[in-house]
Design an enzyme around this catalytic site. Structure first.
Site, PDB file in Angstrom:
ATOM      1  N   ARG A  62      14.992  -9.737  -4.915  1.00 56.25           N
ATOM      2  CA  ARG A  62      13.892 -10.694  -4.858  1.00 56.25           C
ATOM      3  C   ARG A  62      14.054 -11.717  -5.980  1.00 56.25           C
ATOM      4  NH1 ARG A  62       9.803  -6.053  -4.519  1.00 56.25           N
ATOM      5  NH2 ARG A  62       9.933  -5.429  -2.345  1.00 56.25           N
ATOM      6  N   ARG A 171       3.261   1.465 -13.942  1.00 56.11           N
ATOM      7  CA  ARG A 171       3.635   1.147 -12.572  1.00 56.11           C
ATOM      8  C   ARG A 171       3.665  -0.375 -12.464  1.00 56.11           C
ATOM      9  NH1 ARG A 171       5.488   1.552  -8.085  1.00 56.11           N
ATOM     10  NH2 ARG A 171       5.013   3.085  -6.481  1.00 56.11           N
ATOM     11  N   LYS A 172       3.988  -0.916 -11.308  1.00 60.73           N
ATOM     12  CA  LYS A 172       4.010  -2.358 -11.115  1.00 60.73           C
ATOM     13  C   LYS A 172       2.623  -2.953 -11.342  1.00 60.73           C
ATOM     14  CE  LYS A 172       3.633  -1.534  -6.150  1.00 60.73           C
ATOM     15  NZ  LYS A 172       4.342  -1.629  -4.850  1.00 60.73           N
ATOM     16  N   GLY A 425       6.028  -0.934   7.721  1.00 67.88           N
ATOM     17  CA  GLY A 425       6.938   0.108   8.174  1.00 67.88           C
ATOM     18  C   GLY A 425       6.792   1.410   7.428  1.00 67.88           C
ATOM     19  N   CYS A 430       3.788  -3.355   1.976  1.00 66.44           N
ATOM     20  CA  CYS A 430       4.324  -4.693   1.716  1.00 66.44           C
ATOM     21  C   CYS A 430       3.867  -5.685   2.775  1.00 66.44           C
ATOM     22  CB  CYS A 430       5.852  -4.654   1.664  1.00 66.44           C
ATOM     23  SG  CYS A 430       6.502  -3.690   0.283  1.00 66.44           S
ATOM     24  N   GLY A 431       3.576  -5.205   3.963  1.00 65.62           N
ATOM     25  CA  GLY A 431       3.063  -6.056   5.024  1.00 65.62           C
ATOM     26  C   GLY A 431       1.557  -6.211   5.010  1.00 65.62           C
TER      27      GLY A 431
END
Length: 527
Positions: A62, A171-172, A425, A430-431
């Site tokens: 990314r 974490r992120k 998925g 992420c979607g």
């Protein structure tokens, strides 16, 4: 009693993620086989993930685009790198970044160097760090925003970039900064979001903390303060500091700041913010929010700069090629000033188009495919990467979502109400399926002894003043039948909605059993 560290926490203690850069350069000389398995995890600090399958020598990367802001030279470089090293793919993500596939370790130093020459970086696009800062994709352009946040977005990017004070978070950490009352930055699903507010006639921010999706979604909570624009950077730093020092590190699945907020509540969190900054912030103010726009900005829109326009274009499920991006850059330079804006709905905007250039731009051949007036369903479709490349995904998503949306557009031509479709998925979201009008979550079912793709269908999600995650109504629909199930839901809405009623309002009015019955009846009719 000593706490047992999970694998990732021990790896970060052994070597900071930012310290893997020298190893990346070494592996570029020695080859894929030389890579220490622990460094695959640290690669994330440089935006790099192993591509599926992990045994093959290919990577996803990314590239951060703070606020979705690309100039001409940057867009050209991003496109050329996709063509040179990524088999032509340059996906736009739901955080306004660009995602490559098929990269090899041997090419990483050159990719880093070429990005750096145009002021870009993959550093901290992944990993337990502050990720790409998102914003309204029309910040600084749109007359509806209260003030311009672009400088703050770039200041935040620079504050945390390669900063070892914040390179080992639990974490992120995801940040959204926007001053548009339509909530184009999706604030409620970010770890930290600044949203526009007024205190009398003074324009500033409200501060939201603790949003996030994944398997346990949480909506961010308002700290209840009016933050003046000049105070924003200190408070952002304070919130990240609190997460670093007090966030949970025992379990990866229970480490995001949303869990700390759930335990503390906004009052205690604010106490810690004021302790870190040494300041007391003004309470109150009124958040400025109108009907939420999911950052779908298609068509031609006058900018606050007289005589200029931004033109929103559809990139179905964010998938484009390097050649397409090169052509978009060329058009942006020919008809605008060369700038492009990526959106968090995986689309793109050409800004600064003079009034006299609009018609010529719209007539360009590329815009007949990547159009400013997409069909309703394909124009509101979002997809994660899926199992084509992602090791976590259970099912294929990109082509599946395009086929579903195109089928719906053929079935309901000229449908008069946008219905947002999102697909994930895997549970990592992420979607962003939880905020969709109709969300699809991938699953696997065993049919005749073989595992096949399936999807859970949820309805009624959305953000803004009445933010709410959607709810599951139909489970484990086979992949090749899911478009028919959604067709049944859309038809049920079409036949039973009230005048002017949005799908979101309808979905939150009707009973689950009625929706299930509509899908079951359609399935029976097809049998």
């Amino acid at each position: 009693m000593a706490t047992t560290l999970n694998k990732e926490e021990q790896l970060k203690i052994d070597k900071d993620g930012l310290d893997v850069l020298a190893d990346i350069h070494r592996y570029a000389q020695e080859g894929f086989a030389a890579i220490d398995p622990g460094d695959f995890i640290r690669f994330k600090w440089y935006g790099i993930y192993q591509q599926k399958p992990k045994t093959d020598p290919y990577f996803m990367m990314r590239v951060k685009i703070p606020g979705g802001m690309l100039n001409y030279e940057q867009a050209v470089t991003v496109a050329q790198l996709a063509n040179d090293f990524g088999r032509g793919l340059a996906d736009v993500t739901t955080r306004q970044a660009i995602q490559y596939h098929w990269l090899q370790i041997e090419h990483m130093p050159e990719i880093f160097d070429r990005l750096a020459k145009v002021g870009m970086s993959p550093i901290q696009a992944c990993g337990d760090v502050v990720r790409n800062v998102i914003s309204s994709p029309v910040a600084g352009l749109d007359a509806q925003e209260l003030f311009d946040v672009r400088d703050l977005v770039l200041q935040v990017e620079q504050l945390f970039l390669s900063n070892k004070e914040f390179s080992n978070l639990p974490r992120k950490f995801k940040i959204s900064i926007a001053a548009d009352p339509r909530d184009l930055g999706h604030p409620e699903i970010n770890d930290l979001a600044l949203v526009p507010a007024l205190l009398g006639d003074e324009a500033g921010y409200h501060v939201l903390v603790g949003g996030g999706l994944s398997a346990k979604p949480f909506l961010a909570k308002n700290l209840g303060i009016f933050l003046r624009q000049e105070e924003a950077l200190d408070v952002i730093k304070a919130v990240v500091t609190i997460f670093r020092d007090h966030g949970y590190r025992e379990k990866r699945s229970h480490a995001r700041v949303k869990f700390l907020m759930a335990d503390w509540g906004p009052e205690k969190f604010l106490e810690h913010v004021e302790a870190v900054t040494g300041k007391t912030y003004t309470r109150g103010g009124v958040r400025q929010t109108t009907e939420w726009n999911g950052a779908y900005l298609y068509g031609v829109h006058p900018q606050k700069q007289a005589g200029l326009n931004f033109v929103g274009l559809s990139l179905p499920v964010g998938r484009i090629s390097g050649d397409i991006l090169l052509e978009l850059a060329r058009l942006a330079k020919k008809y605008g000033n060369g700038d492009l804006r990526t959106t968090n709905t995986q689309n793109i905007i050409i800004p600064n188009v003079a009034d006299e250039n609009v018609e010529a731009l719209l007539a360009e051949p590329l815009l007949q495919t990547f159009t400013a007036k997409p069909n309703t369903f394909i124009g509101h479709a979002v997809s994660c990467t899926g199992n084509e490349f992602c090791n976590l995904a259970l099912v294929e998503t990109k082509e599946r979502m395009k086929s579903i949306a195109n089928y719906l557009d053929e079935t309901f031509p000229n449908f008069d109400t946008p219905i947002r479709l999102h697909v994930n998925g895997c549970p990592n979201s992420c979607g962003q399926q939880q905020i969709a009008d109709i969300g699809l979550a991938g699953a696997l079912v065993r049919i005749d002894g073989k595992m096949q793709d399936a999807f859970d269908i949820s309805i009624g999600g959305g953000l803004g003043a009445d933010a709410k995650f959607n709810r599951k109504v139909v489970l484990k629909v086979k992949g090749d039948e899911v478009q028919f199930a959604i067709e049944a839901i859309v038809r049920y809405y079409e036949q039973n909605r009230e005048a002017g009623e949005s799908f979101r309002s309808f979905a939150n009015r009707v009973e689950d059993d009625a929706v299930k019955a509509a899908v079951a009846a359609a399935q029976q009719a097809r049998a």
